[in-house]
Motif scaffolding. Structure first.
Motif, PDB file in Angstrom:
ATOM      1  N   ALA A 111       0.854  -1.191   0.000  1.00  0.00           N
ATOM      2  CA  ALA A 111       0.000   0.000   0.000  1.00  0.00           C
ATOM      3  C   ALA A 111       0.889   1.240   0.000  1.00  0.00           C
ATOM      4  O   ALA A 111       0.479   2.306  -0.459  1.00  0.00           O
ATOM      5  N   SER A 112       2.104   1.091   0.498  1.00  0.00           N
ATOM      6  CA  SER A 112       3.031   2.234   0.542  1.00  0.00           C
ATOM      7  C   SER A 112       3.262   2.805  -0.855  1.00  0.00           C
ATOM      8  O   SER A 112       3.147   4.010  -1.075  1.00  0.00           O
TER       9      SER A 112
ATOM     10  N   PHE B 179      -1.473   7.937   9.915  1.00  0.00           N
ATOM     11  CA  PHE B 179      -0.331   7.091   9.539  1.00  0.00           C
ATOM     12  C   PHE B 179       0.826   7.985   9.078  1.00  0.00           C
ATOM     13  O   PHE B 179       0.614   8.899   8.277  1.00  0.00           O
TER      14      PHE B 179
ATOM     15  N   ASN C 180      -5.018   3.817  11.572  1.00  0.00           N
ATOM     16  CA  ASN C 180      -3.738   3.770  12.264  1.00  0.00           C
ATOM     17  C   ASN C 180      -3.417   5.237  12.552  1.00  0.00           C
ATOM     18  O   ASN C 180      -3.362   6.018  11.590  1.00  0.00           O
TER      19      ASN C 180
ATOM     20  N   ASP D  65      -7.505   4.640   2.246  1.00  0.00           N
ATOM     21  CA  ASP D  65      -6.534   3.623   2.666  1.00  0.00           C
ATOM     22  C   ASP D  65      -7.272   2.591   3.508  1.00  0.00           C
ATOM     23  O   ASP D  65      -7.699   2.875   4.634  1.00  0.00           O
TER      24      ASP D  65
ATOM     25  N   TYR E 163      -6.629  -1.951   6.852  1.00  0.00           N
ATOM     26  CA  TYR E 163      -7.087  -2.676   8.058  1.00  0.00           C
ATOM     27  C   TYR E 163      -8.541  -3.132   7.940  1.00  0.00           C
ATOM     28  O   TYR E 163      -9.166  -3.459   8.951  1.00  0.00           O
TER      29      TYR E 163
ATOM     30  N   SER F 281      -3.770  -3.550   0.518  1.00  0.00           N
ATOM     31  CA  SER F 281      -2.671  -4.494   0.321  1.00  0.00           C
ATOM     32  C   SER F 281      -2.986  -5.801   1.039  1.00  0.00           C
ATOM     33  O   SER F 281      -3.956  -5.881   1.796  1.00  0.00           O
TER      34      SER F 281
ATOM     35  N   SER G  14      -0.762  -7.008   3.048  1.00  0.00           N
ATOM     36  CA  SER G  14       0.190  -6.981   4.166  1.00  0.00           C
ATOM     37  C   SER G  14      -0.420  -7.379   5.508  1.00  0.00           C
ATOM     38  O   SER G  14       0.104  -8.244   6.197  1.00  0.00           O
ATOM     39  N   LYS G  15      -1.503  -6.695   5.865  1.00  0.00           N
ATOM     40  CA  LYS G  15      -2.068  -6.899   7.212  1.00  0.00           C
ATOM     41  C   LYS G  15      -3.059  -8.058   7.179  1.00  0.00           C
ATOM     42  O   LYS G  15      -3.043  -8.903   8.069  1.00  0.00           O
TER      43      LYS G  15
ATOM     44  N   ARG H 287       5.468  -7.359   0.257  1.00  0.00           N
ATOM     45  CA  ARG H 287       5.342  -6.045  -0.394  1.00  0.00           C
ATOM     46  C   ARG H 287       4.390  -6.119  -1.593  1.00  0.00           C
ATOM     47  O   ARG H 287       4.785  -5.935  -2.749  1.00  0.00           O
TER      48      ARG H 287
HETATM   49  C1  LIG Z   1      -2.666   3.009   7.354  1.00  0.00           C
HETATM   50  C2  LIG Z   1      -1.570   2.283   6.665  1.00  0.00           C
HETATM   51  N1  LIG Z   1      -1.477   2.345   5.328  1.00  0.00           N
HETATM   52  C3  LIG Z   1      -0.502   1.730   4.648  1.00  0.00           C
HETATM   53  C4  LIG Z   1       0.467   0.989   5.311  1.00  0.00           C
HETATM   54  C5  LIG Z   1       1.562   0.348   4.499  1.00  0.00           C
HETATM   55  O1  LIG Z   1       1.227  -0.954   4.198  1.00  0.00           O
HETATM   56  P1  LIG Z   1       2.071  -1.843   3.173  1.00  0.00           P
HETATM   57  O2  LIG Z   1       2.822  -2.847   3.983  1.00  0.00           O
HETATM   58  O3  LIG Z   1       1.033  -2.531   2.338  1.00  0.00           O
HETATM   59  O4  LIG Z   1       2.942  -0.966   2.382  1.00  0.00           O
HETATM   60  C6  LIG Z   1       0.422   0.898   6.699  1.00  0.00           C
HETATM   61  C7  LIG Z   1       1.465   0.148   7.433  1.00  0.00           C
HETATM   62  O5  LIG Z   1       1.635   0.252   8.619  1.00  0.00           O
HETATM   63  C8  LIG Z   1      -0.621   1.553   7.398  1.00  0.00           C
HETATM   64  O6  LIG Z   1      -0.714   1.494   8.731  1.00  0.00           O
END
Ligand SMILES: Cc1ncc(COP(=O)(O)O)c(C=O)c1O
Length: 381
Positions: free
Chosen positions: A93-94, A118, A167, A195, A198, A222, A224-225, A233
């Motif tokens: 997501a970054s 965030f 976050n 975003d 979560y 993403s 990721s979580k 990634r």
């Molecule tokens: C709100 C939020 N967006 C995006 C990300 C980044 O996630 P990714 O690992 O998919 O790059 C995070 C990671 O902590 C997050 O808390």
């Protein structure tokens, strides 16, 4: 040597700094990633993919079967119709946030971001040389108020970032809020970047994507979580308009070429495979959330009686309805974080997430109940 001026206002994230300075017996409640293993079927798919030759570039946008799976997921889980052509697989997501902002805003633009929010939101806006404008979260539920967003919109506003669940606060925006934000963005002709990383960790309420209500919404998400896959990634942007995707693709193509091939296959397995691991993680996070809420309440009562060190009292907190963080207000964040650190517990100071986070601390419950128990024992002492 002279470095680019755009970096002068960007600091290395305080979260990483705290992490690096910790000893071995520290309990780290500063982390933003699930402490679970990636489910076995996803690992198997990744292993197979490597042997089958997914070691090369893919199409810039990503593998067609992954983009189709993302489009199906958006329809099934979020009620949003996005064609696979309007999805770009990104490096987390970054990267999705980064290419969205680079495509949508520029020097002189303003971007409304949640404050606290965030850490990447303000930093990535600054990298585009636009100005992050914090929308202070409501005290009572730590969510973003639609009225406050409206108040901050100026002629220069080009985008709003909404992050639900949030976050660092764990707040979940209501359906009504999401609809209103989408309508404001539509009326004012600005972008709404949502975003949703979560989305699967909600304990009360439900996730509603604003993309259900307007065209000019950019979904950032993403694996990721949701699937404990931070190291893979793999994320995506999804939009409803081909022109947006063409613009973002120009950036993605040159800064990333494509998301990692093996991770694309792993994400495909995650999205199409069994989802029971997600439900299990959610249940465990809820159990921990309930534990932390109770432990904090006790800590608050004790500090209210004047026990403990000066400045280390807990003033108040809201019960997070999503994500895996709680964000109590404390008397003095520096003292609180220092006190915790001296007892071997790492917490993140609230102002890391913006001025609106001052005198709060973020406690992550992406750590086992045993670790959380130990951490609260240490904090009590
Ligand atoms: C709100 C939020 N967006 C995006 C990300 C980044 O996630 P990714 O690992 O998919 O790059 C995070 C990671 O902590 C997050 O808390």
């Amino acid at each position: 040597m002279k470095f680019a001026r755009r970096l002068s206002k960007i600091k290395i994230s305080g979260i990483r700094k705290a992490f690096e300075s910790a000893g071995k017996d520290f309990i780290n409640l500063g982390l933003g990633e699930p402490d679970f293993e990636t489910p076995a079927h996803i690992l198997n798919a990744a292993e197979r993919a490597l042997r089958e030759g997914y070691t090369k570039y893919t199409y810039n946008k990503g593998l067609p079967e992954l983009r189709k799976a993302i489009s199906d997921k958006l329809k099934r889980e979020n009620g949003v119709e996005v064609s696979p052509e309007c999805v770009i697989a990104t490096a987390g997501a970054s990267e999705a946030l980064h290419i969205s902002l680079l495509a949508l805003v520029e020097r002189g633009s303003e971007v409304l971001i949640p404050d606290p929010g965030f850490v990447s939101f303000s930093a990535l806006v600054r990298l585009t040389e636009a100005k992050p404008v914090g929308v202070k979260l409501r005290e009572e539920d730590m969510a973003m108020s639609v009225e406050d967003v409206q108040e901050k919109i100026s002629a220069r506003t080009r985008a709003i970032i909404v992050n639900s669940p949030s976050n660092p606060t764990g707040a979940v925006q209501s359906e009504e809020d999401m609809r209103a934000l989408a309508e404001i963005a539509q009326d004012k002709n600005i972008f709404l970047i949502s975003d949703e990383v979560y989305e699967h960790f909600i304990y009360e309420g439900k996730h509603v994507s604003p993309a259900r209500f307007a065209e000019n919404v950019v979904i950032v998400n993403s694996v990721s979580k949701t699937y404990a896959m931070t190291g893979f990634r793999l994320g995506f942007v999804a939009v409803k308009n081909e022109e947006y995707v063409e613009q973002m693709l120009k950036i993605h193509q040159y800064i990333q070429a494509c998301a990692p091939a093996v991770s694309q296959i792993a994400a495909l397995a995650a999205l199409k495979g069994p989802q029971d691991s997600v439900a299990k993680m959610r249940e465990e996070f809820k159990r921990r959330r309930d534990f932390v809420v109770e432990a904090l309440q006790q800590l608050k009562e004790e500090s209210g009686k004047g026990e403990g060190e000066a400045g280390c009292g807990i003033v108040s907190f809201t019960v997070p309805r999503g994500a895996f963080y709680i964000f109590p207000k404390v008397q003095n964040e520096e003292k609180f974080v220092e006190h915790a650190f001296r007892r071997g517990v790492i917490l993140t100071p609230g102002s890391t997430f913006g001025e609106g986070g001052r005198n709060h601390v973020r406690i992550s419950f992406a750590a086992s109940i045993e670790k959380l128990k130990d951490a609260f024992e240490r904090l009590k002492s």
